[in-house]
Scaffold this motif. Structure first.
Motif, PDB file in Angstrom:
ATOM      1  N   MET A   1       0.787  -1.255  -0.147  1.00 26.94           N
ATOM      2  CA  MET A   1      -0.072  -0.159   0.040  1.00 26.94           C
ATOM      3  C   MET A   1       1.033   1.413  -0.016  1.00 26.94           C
ATOM      4  O   MET A   1       0.702   2.206  -0.879  1.00 26.94           O
ATOM      5  CB  MET A   1      -0.896   0.071   1.229  1.00 26.94           C
ATOM      6  CG  MET A   1      -2.035  -1.120   1.322  1.00 26.94           C
ATOM      7  SD  MET A   1      -2.938  -1.295  -0.168  1.00 26.94           S
ATOM      8  CE  MET A   1      -4.087   0.175   0.660  1.00 26.94           C
ATOM      9  N   LYS A   2       1.567   1.326   1.028  1.00 28.78           N
ATOM     10  CA  LYS A   2       2.587   2.270   1.058  1.00 28.78           C
ATOM     11  C   LYS A   2       3.432   2.753  -0.186  1.00 28.78           C
ATOM     12  O   LYS A   2       3.724   3.995  -0.708  1.00 28.78           O
ATOM     13  CB  LYS A   2       3.737   2.203   2.167  1.00 28.78           C
ATOM     14  CG  LYS A   2       4.445   3.288   2.450  1.00 28.78           C
ATOM     15  CD  LYS A   2       5.272   2.813   3.836  1.00 28.78           C
ATOM     16  CE  LYS A   2       6.460   3.758   4.069  1.00 28.78           C
ATOM     17  NZ  LYS A   2       7.738   3.274   4.712  1.00 28.78           N
ATOM     18  N   ARG A   3       4.011   1.491  -0.730  1.00 30.42           N
ATOM     19  CA  ARG A   3       4.595   1.811  -1.668  1.00 30.42           C
ATOM     20  C   ARG A   3       4.007   2.391  -3.080  1.00 30.42           C
ATOM     21  O   ARG A   3       4.499   3.134  -3.839  1.00 30.42           O
ATOM     22  CB  ARG A   3       5.084   0.679  -2.366  1.00 30.42           C
ATOM     23  CG  ARG A   3       6.307   0.679  -3.434  1.00 30.42           C
ATOM     24  CD  ARG A   3       6.856  -0.573  -3.726  1.00 30.42           C
ATOM     25  NE  ARG A   3       8.055  -0.272  -4.735  1.00 30.42           N
ATOM     26  CZ  ARG A   3       7.683  -0.429  -6.024  1.00 30.42           C
ATOM     27  NH1 ARG A   3       6.607  -0.606  -6.544  1.00 30.42           N
ATOM     28  NH2 ARG A   3       8.850  -0.244  -6.811  1.00 30.42           N
TER      29      ARG A   3
ATOM     30  N   THR B   1       3.849   6.111  -2.371  1.00 29.90           N
ATOM     31  CA  THR B   1       4.912   6.902  -2.558  1.00 29.90           C
ATOM     32  C   THR B   1       5.605   6.974  -3.725  1.00 29.90           C
ATOM     33  O   THR B   1       5.928   7.897  -4.529  1.00 29.90           O
ATOM     34  CB  THR B   1       5.999   6.420  -1.478  1.00 29.90           C
ATOM     35  OG1 THR B   1       5.958   5.052  -1.759  1.00 29.90           O
ATOM     36  CG2 THR B   1       5.567   6.624  -0.032  1.00 29.90           C
ATOM     37  N   GLY B   2       5.350   5.867  -4.763  1.00 34.29           N
ATOM     38  CA  GLY B   2       5.685   5.864  -5.786  1.00 34.29           C
ATOM     39  C   GLY B   2       5.344   6.825  -6.737  1.00 34.29           C
ATOM     40  O   GLY B   2       5.807   7.637  -7.517  1.00 34.29           O
TER      41      GLY B   2
ATOM     42  N   SER C   1       6.137  10.588  -5.613  1.00 39.67           N
ATOM     43  CA  SER C   1       7.527  11.034  -5.882  1.00 39.67           C
ATOM     44  C   SER C   1       7.732  11.277  -7.502  1.00 39.67           C
ATOM     45  O   SER C   1       8.733  12.093  -7.920  1.00 39.67           O
ATOM     46  CB  SER C   1       8.578   9.956  -5.340  1.00 39.67           C
ATOM     47  OG  SER C   1       8.344   8.651  -5.975  1.00 39.67           O
ATOM     48  N   LYS C   2       7.021  10.354  -8.371  1.00 45.17           N
ATOM     49  CA  LYS C   2       7.137  10.459  -9.536  1.00 45.17           C
ATOM     50  C   LYS C   2       6.542  11.977 -10.205  1.00 45.17           C
ATOM     51  O   LYS C   2       6.863  12.655 -11.006  1.00 45.17           O
ATOM     52  CB  LYS C   2       6.629   9.182 -10.466  1.00 45.17           C
ATOM     53  CG  LYS C   2       7.416   8.927 -11.661  1.00 45.17           C
ATOM     54  CD  LYS C   2       8.940   8.492 -11.303  1.00 45.17           C
ATOM     55  CE  LYS C   2       9.633   8.910 -12.449  1.00 45.17           C
ATOM     56  NZ  LYS C   2      11.174   8.704 -12.095  1.00 45.17           N
TER      57      LYS C   2
ATOM     58  N   LEU D   1       6.270   2.705 -13.507  1.00 41.78           N
ATOM     59  CA  LEU D   1       5.552   1.994 -12.243  1.00 41.78           C
ATOM     60  C   LEU D   1       5.766   0.618 -12.309  1.00 41.78           C
ATOM     61  O   LEU D   1       5.662  -0.217 -13.469  1.00 41.78           O
ATOM     62  CB  LEU D   1       4.046   2.378 -12.193  1.00 41.78           C
ATOM     63  CG  LEU D   1       3.630   3.840 -12.064  1.00 41.78           C
ATOM     64  CD1 LEU D   1       2.284   3.884 -12.253  1.00 41.78           C
ATOM     65  CD2 LEU D   1       4.148   4.255 -11.120  1.00 41.78           C
ATOM     66  N   SER D   2       5.501   0.034 -11.298  1.00 40.49           N
ATOM     67  CA  SER D   2       5.820  -1.724 -11.178  1.00 40.49           C
ATOM     68  C   SER D   2       4.354  -2.202 -11.327  1.00 40.49           C
ATOM     69  O   SER D   2       3.471  -1.235 -11.584  1.00 40.49           O
ATOM     70  CB  SER D   2       6.265  -2.033  -9.627  1.00 40.49           C
ATOM     71  OG  SER D   2       4.853  -1.635  -8.577  1.00 40.49           O
TER      72      SER D   2
ATOM     73  N   ILE E   1       2.277  -3.845  -9.725  1.00 43.28           N
ATOM     74  CA  ILE E   1       1.163  -3.662  -8.660  1.00 43.28           C
ATOM     75  C   ILE E   1       0.798  -2.084  -8.751  1.00 43.28           C
ATOM     76  O   ILE E   1      -0.477  -1.902  -8.708  1.00 43.28           O
ATOM     77  CB  ILE E   1       2.045  -3.615  -7.385  1.00 43.28           C
ATOM     78  CG1 ILE E   1       2.468  -5.071  -7.147  1.00 43.28           C
ATOM     79  CG2 ILE E   1       1.156  -3.399  -6.312  1.00 43.28           C
ATOM     80  CD1 ILE E   1       1.796  -6.210  -6.468  1.00 43.28           C
TER      81      ILE E   1
END
Lengths: 593, 432
Positions: B1-3, B6-7, B10-11, B55-56, B58
């Motif tokens: 979730m966090k990722r 933040t992903g 930050s982008k 992005l990953s 997920i």
């Protein structure tokens, strides 16, 4: 108002150099020294009989020393949070003292106790005495993150003022002033629990090789410092057969239980060196073991997940195998490699093994042969090893399994050759694996290679009386080196020997990876909690684009929520390795000596 | 979730989850107050695609549930060219697997987009079998890169050979433009290599097949004969023959860039190692002057006899077990192209002479690693002095260096640093 002190013994089981205890006696009217232990919890905990015995002896020694001052040790059964409210009321406590515990679990527990004491109007006094330095100060000096290379750590430490000088032992005079009446039924209420009470069977328990307690520790310190012994150690620090056996001057378990103050050892070594070497200042290598201990304590103090792979920002995620059967063979000394089995037997019987022996068995379990997680090995050491500190144990296992601290991984100890080099005679094997005692030296490290006639003559046929080797070492280490390469290639800024890290391969096949960028960006944001990475340095170590088929991009496992955690931890690894690399750079810049 | 959050943050800092919610609320209260173009859902397709590429999976999957347009972008073929299947069993691995639903979705919707595919399996046979099952469904693919990777024990070796081979040949037959294949530690055999050659001979550039016991020297020779674009090859020593080297050096063949050879023996004395003619090595280097020849040795000391008796153009050498002093001596004499050397262990005699000879004769040596060996401090300083700054990697375990009358452990670090022109320390292990 009367000052009623309670000193809570935990990690520093000693009366010498114990600043918190000094605070307890200071202008106090009564003093009670307590140790809190939950026998039920103790029995369930993963701690072996040797460690409990050592602790029991250390407590007994404390009790004996306190008796000389007409006082006693109060061993209280229960959990600290349940015990203290009762004691506060019963003894009208006004002051509680204990040493600072830098480990995350201890910090949390102590925080709760301090809060509770406040509610009861009890003053708490906490003093640092289990480590040489103030660990937070080291972290502060390293831009608010723990140093992750030992060299960097040494550089920081060399800039700090010397550790605080040790305090003298508590005196009769000090104790007389706060003498507390000991009740008739003290033995009944506050005695040290026996091993039986803790749920161990003690029949046929061999005598302890390492006897716990402060008196024994100080005795050993004197022997350790005996000029001749010490000079000899300095000249021949290389491992030999003798170093494998428990030494009467060994100190590590005593440092672990705080029977010996690390500062006392530090200053004694320092003074001895300066006396012998005409006042030249001692090299850091003199304090090797003490500094390693400090290094791992510093790395762990703010990392509650320091003892596991998942969620541990400094630990590389390695796809270890789960294999309970193989793990049991290793832990019980049934691997079929006499060198490994002898070490594990010595560990189980005596509770201590030489550090190179630790390297050998740790390498064998993890990256060298069995490819089993370091966490499993750490737990076995936690059970058996007398000097297993939470921080030092986990840190060393991460180091030895190449999971953290950016260690070279090309070097795997051979379970045959390493032992033979250390003890060519094989006497160490004969002592701990007596079934092999009649093997000739030539085959004692690899009995499976002995001709059948030799095996029969030695009354030990491999596969019947002694296990066959559980793994082909050549094959195992070949596979494991490839696996480590796979893992480290994904941390693409790894710069080891290029042969191992990245072999140049065809470039055009690789597309720009889709995840690397996002990982970099995520890592910059997620690291803000610890230390904001310097943008230019980050750019410098930005993951390179994979240039070959070997560098398949790390796509996160898809589908489930939990997987996100995996991604996060991979990102943390990126951050931490970046930090590690930056440290290496800084070392170069600083020219740390 | 966090990722996920933040992903995104930050982008593109303006695009936070918080703001998105705020936007939505605003819209709900003030109707169409905001201009149409400011709506995130109306970002041009190529812009969203570019964001998605950063992005990953997920994060993309989460973003795709924002709106229909983003969901369309999610299925853009470009985003599905590369995929890594992870197959693990809870009993044998700590790692999670690619979700079965996702696997099904990929096979159904995106199989034809896949170009760079890898499978990572744990030590359980079920995982390797699952990988084979997926492979055999990749019928409408144009895969360029295929990697089968065992992350723990080599579990593909446990799969029945027929199952494995039939799955692999599905890809070999259908893809037709395979260029890179990594199938180390698998039961691949000669007939399947023939299928590979028959369908992909024009495109094959890289083949890694270390420790594939079912392949014979004739099988690999067939690959070298037909696939003239092959530039990288990894195999075991028993597959290496004079004929193979000559085939790789034929006029029609492109320059070989990389040859990796694993030399391993299971039990002492049971394997007899053949020698390769000096003329065959020479032909290879004449044809491909820049070729890297990497050799990994996992042998018993007495088995080194046949190696490096004559000049050998090896560039990277790794000795995973003890190597004899004698052998190291021959390396100094007969390996003039040597670039990197790792010695994990040796006997108890110091290696001074051998190292100095290597420094003297191996003029391209830039990296060295020493594990359980012994070198005197003066010998080591001499070695470093001769090599000087060209030693870019110098990993020496602390215990390797024996202090002598000239240098102790404190002095050696400054002396070596001086000759290297940079700060250097020996590698150390914790003493705890």
């Amino acid at each position: 108002m009367a000052v009623n002190s309670v000193h809570w013994f935990r990690k520093c089981l000693r009366l010498h150099d114990n600043p918190a205890l000094q605070e307890a006696v200071n202008a106090a009217h009564t003093l009670r020294c307590v140790y809190i232990l939950d026998p039920w919890f103790a029995g369930a905990a993963n701690v072996g009989i040797n460690r409990w015995r050592f602790l029991g002896e250390a407590l007994e020694d404390l009790d004996n020393s306190l008796k000389k001052f007409n006082s006693r040790l109060f061993v209280i059964r229960g959990q600290p949070t349940d015990v203290f409210p009762r004691l506060f009321k019963e003894w009208k406590v006004t002051r509680l003292t204990f040493e600072y515990d830098p480990e995350p679990y201890g910090k949390e527990r102590d925080g709760a106790i301090i809060k509770m004491a406040q509610e009861f109007g009890v003053e708490t006094v906490v003093r640092n005495s289990h480590t040489l330095y103030n660990l937070d100060r080291i972290i502060e000096m390293n831009n608010n993150s723990p140093p992750l290379t030992f060299k960097r750590f040494q550089t920081i430490v060399s800039r700090l003022e010397l550790p605080r000088r040790p305090l003298p032992v508590i005196t009769q005079q000090q104790m007389e002033k706060c003498c507390t009446k000991i009740s008739e039924n003290h033995e009944q209420l506050y005695s040290i629990p026996s091993l039986e009470e803790l749920g161990f069977r003690t029949e046929r328990l061999p005598p302890a090789v390492w006897r716990g307690g402060e008196s024994e520790a100080l005795d050993r310190l004197n022997k350790h410092l005996d000029k001749k012994v010490w000079v000899a150690n300095l000249e021949h620090s290389r491992i030999n057969t003798c170093s494998l056996y428990a030494s009467p001057t060994g100190l590590s378990p005593y440092l672990r239980f705080g029977c010996l103050s690390c500062r006392v050892l530090y200053y004694n070594l320092r003074e001895l060196y300066m006396k012998l070497r005409k006042h030249s200042s001692p090299p850091p290598s003199l304090f090797g073991q003490l500094l390693w201990r400090e290094f791992f304590y510093t790395a762990a103090t703010n990392n509650p997940n320091f003892d596991r792979m998942e969620g541990n920002p400094i630990c590389v995620q390695i796809p270890w195998d789960q294999n309970p059967e193989a793990l049991a063979k290793w832990a019980e000394g049934r691997t079929g490699f006499p060198w490994i089995d002898a070490i594990m037997t010595q560990l189980r019987q005596e509770g201590w093994i030489h550090h190179l022996a630790r390297h050998a068995v740790a390498c064998f379990l993890t990256r060298g042969d069995l490819w089993i997680s370091w966490e499993s090995g750490m737990k076995v050491f936690e059970e058996l090893l007398l000097d297993a500190d939470w921080s030092v144990n986990a840190g060393s296992w991460m180091w030895l399994s190449c999971s953290a601290f950016f260690q070279q991984f090309f070097h795997c100890y051979c379970p045959v050759g390493f032992g033979r080099r250390t003890d060519p005679s094989g006497d160490y094997i004969r002592r701990y694996v007596p079934i092999l005692k009649d093997y000739p030296n030539r085959y004692i490290y690899e009995p499976w290679n002995a001709p059948e006639s030799v095996q029969k003559a030695a009354n030990c046929v491999v596969g019947v009386d002694y296990p066959k080797p559980m793994i082909n070492h050549a094959e195992g280490s070949r596979l494991n080196i490839e696996r480590m390469k796979q893992v480290y290639q994904q941390l693409s800024h790894y710069r080891g020997l290029s042969q191992l890290a990245s072999v140049p391969t065809i470039q055009e096949e690789a597309e720009p990876p889709m995840t690397d960028e996002s990982q970099t960006s995520t890592s910059s944001s997620s690291s803000s909690s610890s230390s904001p990475p310097h943008p230019t340095v980050m750019d410098k170590y930005k993951p390179k684009r994979p240039t070959s088929l070997d560098l398949f991009p790390q796509l996160p496992p898809a589908g489930t929520q939990v997987c996100v955690c995996v991604c996060v931890s991979i990102c943390y690894v990126h951050v931490c390795l970046c930090v590690c690399f930056r440290e290496r750079e800084r070392e170069r810049e600083l020219g740390c000596v | 979730m966090k990722r996920g959050q933040t992903g995104l943050q930050s982008k593109c800092p303006a695009f936070s989850a918080h703001e998105k919610r705020a936007n939505r609320q605003k819209k709900a209260t003030s109707g169409c107050a905001q201009s149409y173009t400011e709506d995130w859902g109306n970002l041009p397709h190529h812009v969203v695609l570019q964001i998605f590429q950063h992005l990953s999976l997920i994060d993309r999957a989460k973003a795709s549930s924002v709106c229909r347009r983003w969901n369309d972008v999610f299925h853009t073929p470009d985003l599905w060219r590369r995929f890594e299947f992870e197959l693990n069993q809870p009993a044998t691995s700590y790692l999670r697997s690619t979700h079965p639903d996702l696997i099904q979705q990929i096979i159904k919707k995106h199989a034809q987009h896949l170009q760079y595919v890898s499978f990572k399996v744990d030590s359980c046979i079920e995982s390797a079998e699952a990988a084979c099952d997926i492979l055999s469904q990749l019928v409408n693919c144009t895969i360029k890169t295929l990697g089968l990777i065992s992350t723990a024990r080599p579990s593909f070796m446990d799969v029945s050979q027929s199952h494995f081979v039939s799955a692999l040949t599905v890809v070999f037959v259908n893809s037709k433009s395979l260029s890179s294949i990594k199938i180390d530690d698998t039961p691949v055999d000669d007939p399947s290599l023939k299928v590979l050659v028959a369908n992909n001979s024009d495109t094959l550039k890289l083949l890694k097949m270390s420790s594939c016991p079912h392949v014979s020297p004739a099988g690999i020779l067939c690959v070298a004969d037909q696939c003239h674009g092959l530039r990288e090859l990894a195999l075991n020593y028993h597959l290496l023959s004079d004929e193979l080297l000559l085939a790789l050096s034929s006029e029609k063949h492109v320059n070989l860039e990389h040859l990796r050879i694993d030399v391993a023996s299971e039990n002492p004395g049971q394997t007899h190692f053949h020698t390769i003619k000096k003329s065959s090595w020479e032909a290879l280097v004449r044809h491909s002057p820049k070729v890297n020849i990497v050799m990994y040795f996992f042998l018993y000391e007495e088995e080194f006899e046949p190696f490096f008796r004559e000049e050998t153009p090896v560039t990277h050498l790794y000795f995973g077990r003890a190597v004899s002093k004698d052998m190291l001596g021959r390396i100094g004499l007969n390996c003039p192209r040597l670039v990197e050397l790792v010695v994990c262990a040796n006997g108890l005699e110091p290696l001074d002479e051998e190292l100095i000879r290597i420094a003297e004769r191996c003029k391209s040596l830039t990296a060295i690693g020493l594990g359980e060996c012994e070198v005197t401090c003066s010998g080591f300083v001499e070695f470093v002095k001769m090599c000087g700054g060209r030693l870019t990697q110098l990993s020496i375990m602390e215990e390797v260096l024996i202090p002598d009358s000239s240098y102790n452990m404190e002095q050696i670090h400054s002396e070596v640093s001086k000759h290297l022109g940079r700060i250097w320390f020996p590698d150390m292990m914790p003493t705890w």
